[in-house]
Design an enzyme around this catalytic site. Sequence first.
Site, PDB file in Angstrom:
ATOM      1  N   ASN A 161     -17.561  23.848  -5.334  1.00 38.06           N
ATOM      2  CA  ASN A 161     -18.805  23.861  -4.550  1.00 38.06           C
ATOM      3  C   ASN A 161     -19.972  24.589  -5.204  1.00 38.06           C
ATOM      4  OD1 ASN A 161     -17.617  26.356  -4.119  1.00 38.06           O
ATOM      5  ND2 ASN A 161     -18.311  26.470  -1.973  1.00 38.06           N
ATOM      6  N   TYR A 162     -19.686  25.408  -6.199  1.00 39.21           N
ATOM      7  CA  TYR A 162     -20.745  26.018  -7.025  1.00 39.21           C
ATOM      8  C   TYR A 162     -20.276  25.962  -8.473  1.00 39.21           C
ATOM      9  CZ  TYR A 162     -23.512  27.905  -3.131  1.00 39.21           C
ATOM     10  OH  TYR A 162     -24.295  28.049  -2.010  1.00 39.21           O
ATOM     11  N   GLU A 257     -11.511  35.297  -4.656  1.00 41.28           N
ATOM     12  CA  GLU A 257     -12.516  34.996  -3.631  1.00 41.28           C
ATOM     13  C   GLU A 257     -12.051  33.710  -2.967  1.00 41.28           C
ATOM     14  OE1 GLU A 257     -15.043  38.271  -4.039  1.00 41.28           O
ATOM     15  OE2 GLU A 257     -14.824  36.718  -2.516  1.00 41.28           O
ATOM     16  N   ARG A 290     -19.125  25.551   2.166  1.00 44.43           N
ATOM     17  CA  ARG A 290     -19.378  26.869   1.586  1.00 44.43           C
ATOM     18  C   ARG A 290     -18.358  27.836   2.185  1.00 44.43           C
ATOM     19  NH1 ARG A 290     -23.622  28.374   4.228  1.00 44.43           N
ATOM     20  NH2 ARG A 290     -24.007  30.280   3.009  1.00 44.43           N
ATOM     21  N   CYS A 291     -17.811  28.716   1.383  1.00 45.91           N
ATOM     22  CA  CYS A 291     -16.814  29.639   1.917  1.00 45.91           C
ATOM     23  C   CYS A 291     -17.459  30.514   2.996  1.00 45.91           C
ATOM     24  CB  CYS A 291     -16.262  30.532   0.806  1.00 45.91           C
ATOM     25  SG  CYS A 291     -17.516  31.535   0.025  1.00 45.91           S
TER      26      CYS A 291
HETATM   27  P1  NAP Z   1      -9.169  24.849  -4.882  1.00 44.54           P
HETATM   28  O1  NAP Z   1      -8.664  23.488  -4.609  1.00 44.54           O
HETATM   29  O2  NAP Z   1      -8.361  26.011  -4.538  1.00 44.54           O
HETATM   30  O3  NAP Z   1      -9.540  24.863  -6.478  1.00 44.54           O
HETATM   31  C1  NAP Z   1     -10.170  25.963  -7.031  1.00 44.54           C
HETATM   32  C2  NAP Z   1      -9.884  25.992  -8.536  1.00 44.54           C
HETATM   33  O4  NAP Z   1      -8.503  26.263  -8.757  1.00 44.54           O
HETATM   34  C3  NAP Z   1     -10.160  24.671  -9.247  1.00 44.54           C
HETATM   35  O5  NAP Z   1     -10.658  24.943 -10.523  1.00 44.54           O
HETATM   36  C4  NAP Z   1      -8.772  24.050  -9.343  1.00 44.54           C
HETATM   37  O6  NAP Z   1      -8.666  23.105 -10.380  1.00 44.54           O
HETATM   38  C5  NAP Z   1      -7.964  25.296  -9.658  1.00 44.54           C
HETATM   39  N1  NAP Z   1      -6.535  25.174  -9.413  1.00 44.54           N
HETATM   40  C6  NAP Z   1      -5.889  24.327  -8.589  1.00 44.54           C
HETATM   41  N2  NAP Z   1      -4.550  24.557  -8.649  1.00 44.54           N
HETATM   42  C7  NAP Z   1      -4.363  25.582  -9.533  1.00 44.54           C
HETATM   43  C8  NAP Z   1      -3.226  26.286 -10.035  1.00 44.54           C
HETATM   44  N3  NAP Z   1      -1.977  25.998  -9.642  1.00 44.54           N
HETATM   45  N4  NAP Z   1      -3.424  27.280 -10.932  1.00 44.54           N
HETATM   46  C9  NAP Z   1      -4.658  27.573 -11.373  1.00 44.54           C
HETATM   47  N5  NAP Z   1      -5.789  26.947 -10.937  1.00 44.54           N
HETATM   48  C10 NAP Z   1      -5.633  25.967 -10.035  1.00 44.54           C
HETATM   49  O7  NAP Z   1     -10.580  25.093  -4.171  1.00 44.54           O
HETATM   50  P2  NAP Z   1     -11.845  24.117  -4.126  1.00 44.54           P
HETATM   51  O8  NAP Z   1     -11.489  22.919  -3.332  1.00 44.54           O
HETATM   52  O9  NAP Z   1     -12.372  23.929  -5.502  1.00 44.54           O
HETATM   53  O10 NAP Z   1     -12.877  25.025  -3.319  1.00 44.54           O
HETATM   54  C11 NAP Z   1     -12.876  25.064  -1.918  1.00 44.54           C
HETATM   55  C12 NAP Z   1     -12.173  26.285  -1.406  1.00 44.54           C
HETATM   56  O11 NAP Z   1     -12.649  27.418  -2.131  1.00 44.54           O
HETATM   57  C13 NAP Z   1     -12.478  26.580   0.053  1.00 44.54           C
HETATM   58  O12 NAP Z   1     -11.342  27.063   0.694  1.00 44.54           O
HETATM   59  C14 NAP Z   1     -13.524  27.673   0.003  1.00 44.54           C
HETATM   60  O13 NAP Z   1     -13.565  28.504   1.105  1.00 44.54           O
HETATM   61  C15 NAP Z   1     -13.094  28.419  -1.228  1.00 44.54           C
HETATM   62  N6  NAP Z   1     -14.244  29.119  -1.824  1.00 44.54           N
HETATM   63  C16 NAP Z   1     -14.308  30.455  -1.700  1.00 44.54           C
HETATM   64  C17 NAP Z   1     -15.414  31.125  -2.231  1.00 44.54           C
HETATM   65  C18 NAP Z   1     -15.553  32.602  -2.118  1.00 44.54           C
HETATM   66  O14 NAP Z   1     -16.410  33.162  -2.844  1.00 44.54           O
HETATM   67  N7  NAP Z   1     -14.814  33.285  -1.265  1.00 44.54           N
HETATM   68  C19 NAP Z   1     -16.414  30.443  -2.879  1.00 44.54           C
HETATM   69  C20 NAP Z   1     -16.277  29.070  -2.984  1.00 44.54           C
HETATM   70  C21 NAP Z   1     -15.177  28.396  -2.447  1.00 44.54           C
HETATM   71  P3  NAP Z   1      -8.831  21.523 -10.019  1.00 44.54           P
HETATM   72  O15 NAP Z   1     -10.259  21.351  -9.587  1.00 44.54           O
HETATM   73  O16 NAP Z   1      -8.532  20.876 -11.330  1.00 44.54           O
HETATM   74  O17 NAP Z   1      -7.835  21.215  -8.956  1.00 44.54           O
HETATM   75  O1  G3P Z   2     -18.806  29.079  -1.161  1.00 49.38           O
HETATM   76  C1  G3P Z   2     -19.604  29.696  -2.087  1.00 49.38           C
HETATM   77  C2  G3P Z   2     -19.942  31.026  -1.675  1.00 49.38           C
HETATM   78  O2  G3P Z   2     -19.845  31.833  -2.678  1.00 49.38           O
HETATM   79  C3  G3P Z   2     -21.137  30.990  -0.825  1.00 49.38           C
HETATM   80  O3  G3P Z   2     -22.284  31.204  -1.469  1.00 49.38           O
HETATM   81  O4  G3P Z   2     -24.649  31.630  -1.489  1.00 49.38           O
HETATM   82  O5  G3P Z   2     -23.771  29.637  -0.293  1.00 49.38           O
HETATM   83  O6  G3P Z   2     -23.403  31.892   0.648  1.00 49.38           O
HETATM   84  P1  G3P Z   2     -23.619  31.089  -0.605  1.00 49.38           P
END
Ligand code: NAP
Ligand code: G3P
Length: 481
Positions: A161-162, A257, A290-291
């Site tokens: 998402n970013y 995160e 967005r998280c």
């Molecule tokens: P995701 O499916 O967990 O993937 C995140 C990253 O992890 C991607 O680069 C993914 O690669 C990689 N990945 C997947 N399986 C892995 C493994 N076994 N080992 C190492 N890396 C692995 O998350 P997303 O769909 O990209 O993002 C959405 C989620 O992220 C939401 O739950 C959101 O809340 C959370 N998020 C949190 C924050 C924060 O700052 N708290 C910010 C943004 C998003 P692939 O893309 O190749 O699968």
């Molecule tokens: O999900 C991405 C997180 O880091 C949120 O960023 O700037 O959209 O609140 P922001």
Amino acid sequence: MSLRQDKKVYPYLFNNEWKESTTGETVEIMSPDDGAVVGAVPAMSQDEVDQAVKSASDVQENWEATEGHERSELLHRWAEELEKMTDEIGEKIHLEVGKTLSAAKSEVKRTAQLIRHTAEEGLRTHGSFIQGDAFPGASKATKAMVQKVPHGVVLAISPFNYPVNLAASKIAPALITGNTVVFKPATQGAISGLLMVEALVKAGLPKGVLNVVTGRGSVIGDFVVTHPSIDMITFTGGTGTGQHIAKQASMIPVVLELGGKDPAIVLEDADLEKTAKEIVGGALSYSGQRCTAIKRVMVMNSVADELVAKIKDKVETLKVGKSSENADITPMIDQKSADFVVSLIDDAKEKGATVVTEGIRNENLLGATVLDNVTEDMELAWEEQFGPVIPIMRVENELEAIDLEKRNQYGLQASIFTKNFENAFTIADKLNVGTVQVNGKTSRGPDHFPFLGVKNSGQGVQGIGRSIDSMLRDKVLVLNL
Ligand code: NAP
Ligand code: G3P
């Protein structure tokens, strides 16, 4: 009109060379907007991933020995080069992750600012000097110099998402502190990540100081996470993936995160017009992906009808469509995510939630849905929807809202809307979250503020200064004079 199909393969970076995988395999990236192929990235083999980690490890000492101001100057040049590529990278972010072009370009500009701030903040990491005599039995003759030293090789894993901002927010602090980096971009967003790295190469990145690994995380993830030459991991993504990585990674620092279920707690004296605006913007920007999106509203019964009416009015003005049409609500990242959101809406409706507005459903494009009278037995009250849905829970009083929060598995942020700041502080003290926003939507920025999640929302702290701290450890030199 035929769908554009860009079959270009964007090579990964290894020792400052752009390479395709010897496997010849690639991962195609489709646009959430229309399913068109945006391009592809190499599906790297374990051997290629191994080489990437080893090369970053081989050059780490040299990079650590580089003068701090030289590392800072490299980051400043990176920010310059990135800004020059705003249009090109903005276009790719827009195509790969379905953000509007203006939002995508803002992400690039925000990232250049973040890198500049890190370049300056990173020059102010100082150790300390401790005299022995503060402790009974020890004397002034025993002195400790506490240095701050890099971990070594940092594995930076970013979410879709970013694809640029949440990658650079890890890479810049790692580089400025003398760590080398192995960067694993989210597949959906990998091309934007590679172009961001291209800007760093143009800025004068030394060979091997940053290598990129591409391929599905589910395929190469465990191998790189458990690689013996990885000294620290910084991950942003889903809670499930994060917990898996934390279990895999042993004996190294891991910053996570993760997901969120940020509440908006609305008290009787809140400015409901402003509150409704903040809730709609906070819950639905980038279609709720967005998280920090507001993911449930807890409103005092006495003002609920008025607030729901205001939210309804605002949601009904939103344009639903493709990101290429500059819509307010745009297609979700993929069909699987959209199906999950639909399942949460249907579960809530079956269990009696009141439909205030129900969004259209056209494959992965979901219009905004507002559900009132959401109750605890509904999954939507607890699950991270990561989509364009506003669940409204009516509560009798603040204690009920605080109790609901106590049982929330997530702890990223919370918003409190009220004119009574003393009350806001009292409630804030009772909420187990990383950040409490008073009279504003939940959000990460500005990027120098500490940013953290507790419970299933993460471990460790981000935000420029704290991210820099997370990239360093103490090394104590004791002088026994
Ligand atoms: P995701 O499916 O967990 O993937 C995140 C990253 O992890 C991607 O680069 C993914 O690669 C990689 N990945 C997947 N399986 C892995 C493994 N076994 N080992 C190492 N890396 C692995 O998350 P997303 O769909 O990209 O993002 C959405 C989620 O992220 C939401 O739950 C959101 O809340 C959370 N998020 C949190 C924050 C924060 O700052 N708290 C910010 C943004 C998003 P692939 O893309 O190749 O699968
Ligand atoms: O999900 C991405 C997180 O880091 C949120 O960023 O700037 O959209 O609140 P922001």
